[in-house]
Design an enzyme around this catalytic site. Structure first.
Site, PDB file in Angstrom:
ATOM      1  N   CYS A 115       0.822  -1.217   0.000  1.00 48.70           N
ATOM      2  CA  CYS A 115       0.000   0.000   0.000  1.00 48.70           C
ATOM      3  C   CYS A 115       0.858   1.270   0.000  1.00 48.70           C
ATOM      4  O   CYS A 115       1.493   1.566  -0.996  1.00 48.70           O
ATOM      5  CB  CYS A 115      -1.005  -0.044   1.157  1.00 48.70           C
ATOM      6  SG  CYS A 115      -2.365   1.132   0.919  1.00 48.70           S
ATOM      7  N   HIS A 214      -3.921  -5.021   0.715  1.00 49.53           N
ATOM      8  CA  HIS A 214      -3.401  -5.425   2.029  1.00 49.53           C
ATOM      9  C   HIS A 214      -3.484  -6.943   2.200  1.00 49.53           C
ATOM     10  O   HIS A 214      -4.382  -7.444   2.873  1.00 49.53           O
ATOM     11  CB  HIS A 214      -4.177  -4.719   3.153  1.00 49.53           C
ATOM     12  CG  HIS A 214      -3.793  -3.289   3.325  1.00 49.53           C
ATOM     13  ND1 HIS A 214      -2.692  -2.898   4.074  1.00 49.53           N
ATOM     14  CD2 HIS A 214      -4.336  -2.160   2.824  1.00 49.53           C
ATOM     15  CE1 HIS A 214      -2.587  -1.579   4.032  1.00 49.53           C
ATOM     16  NE2 HIS A 214      -3.566  -1.106   3.282  1.00 49.53           N
ATOM     17  N   GLU A 216      -1.847  -8.810   4.069  1.00 51.35           N
ATOM     18  CA  GLU A 216      -1.689  -9.234   5.477  1.00 51.35           C
ATOM     19  C   GLU A 216      -3.024  -9.333   6.205  1.00 51.35           C
ATOM     20  O   GLU A 216      -3.122  -9.983   7.232  1.00 51.35           O
ATOM     21  CB  GLU A 216      -0.729  -8.270   6.207  1.00 51.35           C
ATOM     22  CG  GLU A 216      -1.306  -6.932   6.670  1.00 51.35           C
ATOM     23  CD  GLU A 216      -1.497  -5.899   5.567  1.00 51.35           C
ATOM     24  OE1 GLU A 216      -1.201  -6.209   4.388  1.00 51.35           O
ATOM     25  OE2 GLU A 216      -1.943  -4.773   5.892  1.00 51.35           O
TER      26      GLU A 216
END
Ligand code: MN
Length: 239
Positions: A115, A214, A216
C-alpha cells in the site's frame, strides 16, 4: 517453511505526543508481522531513527525488508501541491522511510512493499502519485475498518502471476492514492479494471514486489498467504 527463519525488517508509524498519547511513540499493526511469522520468518520492527548509519547497520543484518502501509506521502516529495484530501504521514516517518527506500535499493535483499509502501518506493525512485482517485471503482473502505474489494487483472508470466496462479483475482482495497507516473526500474504487474496500478515489480531484482492492497489482512485466502511465503522463501538467512 525454511529451515532457518530469515530476519525480515519492517518499518513503522510515528505518532507525536498528544492528548491521547503522553509520549511520542512508534507502532505497527499486528497483521503485518503476524503474516511474516505465519509464513516462517522472524519479523523485526525497525524503529524510526532517521540516521543513515544506524539504518545501514540494521539492513546489513536483515535478510529482507517489508514496507508497511500508512498515511499519504508528502506531495512535495514528488513536486506537487498538496490536494485537500491528502493526509500526510508524520514527517519523521517519511524522513526515515525515504532513507530506508534509498538504502534497500543499494543492496540485493528481497523487498515486499504494501500500500503506502508501494507508493513510497515509487516516489523515492522518481515516480509520482494520484493524490485522490476519482473513478467508479471503490478503492477506499465503505465504512471505517472494513476494506472494499475489487478484482485485478494480472499480466502473464511474472512473479505475481506465478504466486497467485491466475490472471484475475479479487483483492481488498483501502487506499485513495495510487501510482501516477511509474518510477524508472519499476514495471506494472497488475491493474484494477479502472486502470489503477495494483502491483509493481523492480525489474532487475529477484524479489522486489509492491502491492496496492493489504494481503496481510486476508491471509486466510491461500493466494495471499502464498505472497508472504514466496517473499520469505526469497529471503536467505545470513546472506
Ligand atoms: Mn484498489
Amino acid at each position: 517453511m525454511p529451515q532457518t527463519q530469515p530476519l525480515i525488517g519492517l518499518n513503522c508509524q510515528y505518532e507525536s505526543k498528544s492528548k491521547y498519547c503522553v509520549r511520542h511513540r512508534i507502532g505497527v499493526y499486528v497483521p503485518y508481522y503476524q503474516a511474516l511469522l505465519t509464513a516462517g520468518a522472524l519479523p523485526v520492527v525497525v524503529p524510526i531513527v532517521w540516521d543513515p548509519a544506524a539504518l545501514t547497520e540494521y539492513l546489513n543484518r536483515l535478510d529482507g525488508f517489508m514496507f508497511t502501509g500508512g498515511q499519504d506521502i508528502p506531495p512535495q516529495a514528488y513536486g506537487q501541491e498538496k490536494d485537500l484530501r491528502t493526509q500526510e504521514c508524520h514527517p519523521r516517518r517519511f524522513a526515515n522511510d525515504r532513507l530506508l527506500a534509498e538504502l534497500v535499493l543499494q543492496r540485493e535483499i528481497p523487498v515486499l512493499a504494501i500500500c503506502m509502501g508501494l507508493q513510497l518506493v515509487n516516489v523515492v525512485y522518481g515516480g509520482t502519485l494520484i493524490q485522490d482517485i476519482q473513478t467508479d471503482i471503490q478503492h477506499t473502505p465503505i465504512d471505517e475498518g472494513n476494506d472494499s474489494y475489487h478484482s485485478i487483472v494480472i499480466q502473464e508470466e511474472n512473479l505475481l502471476h506465478h504466486i497467485v496462479g491466475a490472471t484475475e483475482t479479487e483483492v481488498n482495497s483501502a487506499h485513495h492514492q495510487a501510482v501516477e507516473k511509474l518510477a524508472p526500474g519499476l514495471r506494472v504487474l497488475a491493474r484494477a479494471p479502472d486502470g489503477i496500478v495494483e502491483a509493481v515489480q523492480m525489474t532487475d531484482r529477484e524479489f522486489f514486489l509492491g502491492v496496492q492492497w493489504h494481503p496481510e489482512r486476508i491471509v486466510e485466502r491461500p493466494e495471499q498467504l502464498r505472497l508472504f511465503e514466496a517473499f520469505v522463501c526469497a529471503c536467505h538467512p545470513g546472506s
